[in-house]
Design a protein around this motif. Sequence first.
Motif, short mmCIF file in Angstrom:
data_model
loop_
_atom_site.label_atom_id
_atom_site.label_comp_id
_atom_site.label_asym_id
_atom_site.label_seq_id
_atom_site.Cartn_x
_atom_site.Cartn_y
_atom_site.Cartn_z
N CYS A 95 1.00 -1.39 -0.06
CA CYS A 95 0.00 0.04 0.00
C CYS A 95 0.94 1.32 0.04
O CYS A 95 0.29 2.24 -0.37
CB CYS A 95 -0.99 0.19 1.26
SG CYS A 95 -2.25 -1.07 1.24
N HIS A 101 -6.50 1.31 -3.23
CA HIS A 101 -7.41 0.51 -4.02
C HIS A 101 -7.01 -0.46 -5.19
O HIS A 101 -7.94 -1.06 -5.44
CB HIS A 101 -8.67 1.59 -4.65
CG HIS A 101 -8.09 2.46 -5.49
ND1 HIS A 101 -7.27 3.45 -5.27
CD2 HIS A 101 -8.13 2.47 -6.99
CE1 HIS A 101 -7.03 4.38 -6.32
NE2 HIS A 101 -7.57 3.59 -7.36
N HIS A 102 -5.72 -0.41 -5.15
CA HIS A 102 -5.08 -1.32 -6.30
C HIS A 102 -4.48 -2.61 -5.69
O HIS A 102 -3.71 -3.35 -6.09
CB HIS A 102 -4.01 -0.70 -7.09
CG HIS A 102 -4.51 0.44 -8.03
ND1 HIS A 102 -3.61 0.86 -8.96
CD2 HIS A 102 -5.75 0.89 -8.32
CE1 HIS A 102 -4.41 1.64 -9.86
NE2 HIS A 102 -5.49 1.60 -9.31
N THR A 104 -5.76 -5.57 -2.81
CA THR A 104 -7.04 -6.06 -2.08
C THR A 104 -6.81 -7.41 -1.63
O THR A 104 -6.12 -8.21 -2.28
CB THR A 104 -8.00 -6.19 -3.37
OG1 THR A 104 -9.43 -6.62 -2.62
CG2 THR A 104 -7.84 -7.08 -4.18
N ASP A 106 -9.87 -8.84 -0.97
CA ASP A 106 -11.35 -9.37 -1.05
C ASP A 106 -11.57 -10.76 -1.43
O ASP A 106 -10.88 -11.27 -2.36
CB ASP A 106 -11.95 -8.51 -2.21
CG ASP A 106 -13.34 -8.90 -2.41
OD1 ASP A 106 -14.40 -8.49 -1.53
OD2 ASP A 106 -13.55 -9.37 -3.46
N ALA A 109 -12.18 -11.63 -5.06
CA ALA A 109 -11.18 -11.26 -6.20
C ALA A 109 -9.95 -12.42 -5.83
O ALA A 109 -9.26 -12.94 -6.96
CB ALA A 109 -10.71 -9.85 -5.67
N ILE A 128 -3.25 -12.18 -1.45
CA ILE A 128 -3.16 -10.57 -2.04
C ILE A 128 -3.27 -10.50 -3.57
O ILE A 128 -2.43 -11.07 -4.04
CB ILE A 128 -2.18 -9.78 -1.51
CG1 ILE A 128 -2.05 -9.84 0.00
CG2 ILE A 128 -2.30 -8.41 -1.93
CD1 ILE A 128 -0.84 -9.01 0.57
N TYR A 131 -2.97 -4.51 -8.44
CA TYR A 131 -3.51 -4.06 -9.74
C TYR A 131 -2.29 -3.01 -10.24
O TYR A 131 -2.55 -1.94 -10.15
CB TYR A 131 -4.61 -3.66 -9.85
CG TYR A 131 -5.64 -4.83 -9.45
CD1 TYR A 131 -6.28 -5.73 -10.54
CD2 TYR A 131 -6.33 -4.83 -8.44
CE1 TYR A 131 -7.08 -6.47 -10.25
CE2 TYR A 131 -7.37 -5.74 -7.88
CZ TYR A 131 -7.73 -6.57 -8.74
OH TYR A 131 -8.58 -7.59 -8.40
#
Length: 545
Positions: A95, A101-102, A104, A106, A109, A128, A131
């Motif tokens: 980060c 937000h690139h 994640t 989630d 994903a 992880i 992007y």
Amino acid sequence: MFKRGLKPGHISGLNKYAVLQKQTRAYQSQNISRKTSHIPILGVSAVLAAAAAGGAGAGYWLLADTNQNPVTLTKVPIPPIASHATIHKVFQDLCTVLPPHHVTVDEEALQDHGYSNNSYHNEGAPNIVVYPTSTAQVSDIVKICNKYDIPIIPFSGGTSLEGHFSAPKGGVCISFTEHMDRIIEFHPQDMDIVVQPGVQWEDLNIYLKKEGLFFPQDPGPGACIGGMIGTSCSGTNAVRYGTMKEWVINLTVVTADGNIIKTRQRARKSSAGYDLTKLFIGSEGTLGVVTEITLKLAVIPKVETVAVCDFESIRDAAAVVPDLVRAGVQIGAVELLDAQMMKAINLANPDLGHSEKPTLFFKFSGASQQLVQHDIDVVSEIAQKHKGGVFKYAKNEQEKVTLWEGRKIALWSSTLLKPNASVWTTDVVVPVSKLPDLIAETQKDIESSFLPCPLVGHVGDGNFHVFILFDKDDAKEYEEAKRLNKNLLERAISMEGSISGEHGVGIGKKSFLVQELGENTVNVMKTIKIALDPKGLMNPEKVLP
């Protein structure tokens, strides 16, 4: 020093060396089952050198009595599964080099980037997904992973079949689908283009069409250039245009330590140093992360048409291919579909009205109608020689689309033979002279099975696929699918062929690599892998057994 006048039966120092080489080859050819391996390449060289200095007797003892000095197979390092605390640190560091937000974790994903409905080798999801937007960001990501010994898995289209992007050790998946799907440079005069790995080949050809150019590789829909590089793919056009290796000028690669390299300049030819471009093509992300690709382009042919011809037997259809290759016809594509596949196509689209016999689909292209018609005439004669039926070819654009439609919908159509079935898509290739025998023997195996297994092939270059339809939740059917796949791979190897013509090795086929190439060859591959990726972080547990 060698002496003159040796009597017959005496062995000079030079001949001792030759005899020892012969003994070495004989030893290596034996399939000795031991916990110790065959002597690796460097080990053999050392033994030969010792023998040349000390005499054949000493050398033979070294070769024969290997238990005295056991040598194990080269092993590629495999990173451990990281702890939750380590993953948390990696996430925080990522980060700092990417927008939050690139990066994640989630769950959806992670699943999308670790599991595929097209593959039966799903062994885990990443921890992880990131992007990136540039090569520099990819370099930063790799350096962080290197710092914490975290696996790195590149991801582009996600259409692969052999578990290429599965993450058995977790790790960081570098996804190119969102932000690294751009054209960087276009040089129409030089007929080349620089793209990022997330560019889809279909979108690329739409972009190029206005310039009268195209990129001739054509794998399945949705495939991206990054994955096509990783697996060294091809498709229906390979008989005329070759495979991915022939269409890549250079690559930008981030190596396992985070350094950025460019494999060569943009000139069409170079003999400067090792061919690193081809080293990375087909390496499936195990040697580095490809971030930019310079591709050659071709001129769209002025005239294109297609034709179909059915045959009494699949051997008759396959026998056309060697004759066609020797005739020197510059054909665009030659696709073989067996009777089961033709039945499936008629179920999918009855209006096509094909006969349910083994059928060859041909694609013709050239600079003029006269040249194309000449090729059609030659191929028609060859087809008749092998008991071909009516040779139907398209007279206009609509007929071209209609005739080729059957080939385009083959994979989807095959599922109608066993509704709700999974499809195990096999992939083998042999020299074209061996193709009729391989297909005939495979057909016998298929006919003895209780599973429907339609066949389709890019037979112009000896490559074909069997679509094994099975219920993946039924243990008996799953074992039968594995048996059919194993038989096909071993049959191809026995005919001087390969376990993969265009789908790559991944997880699914790595256990057959030694059988195809031999231990010494695979050891050389492992040596390269260890040299470029000493921690084994780059897409671990893929390709190499």
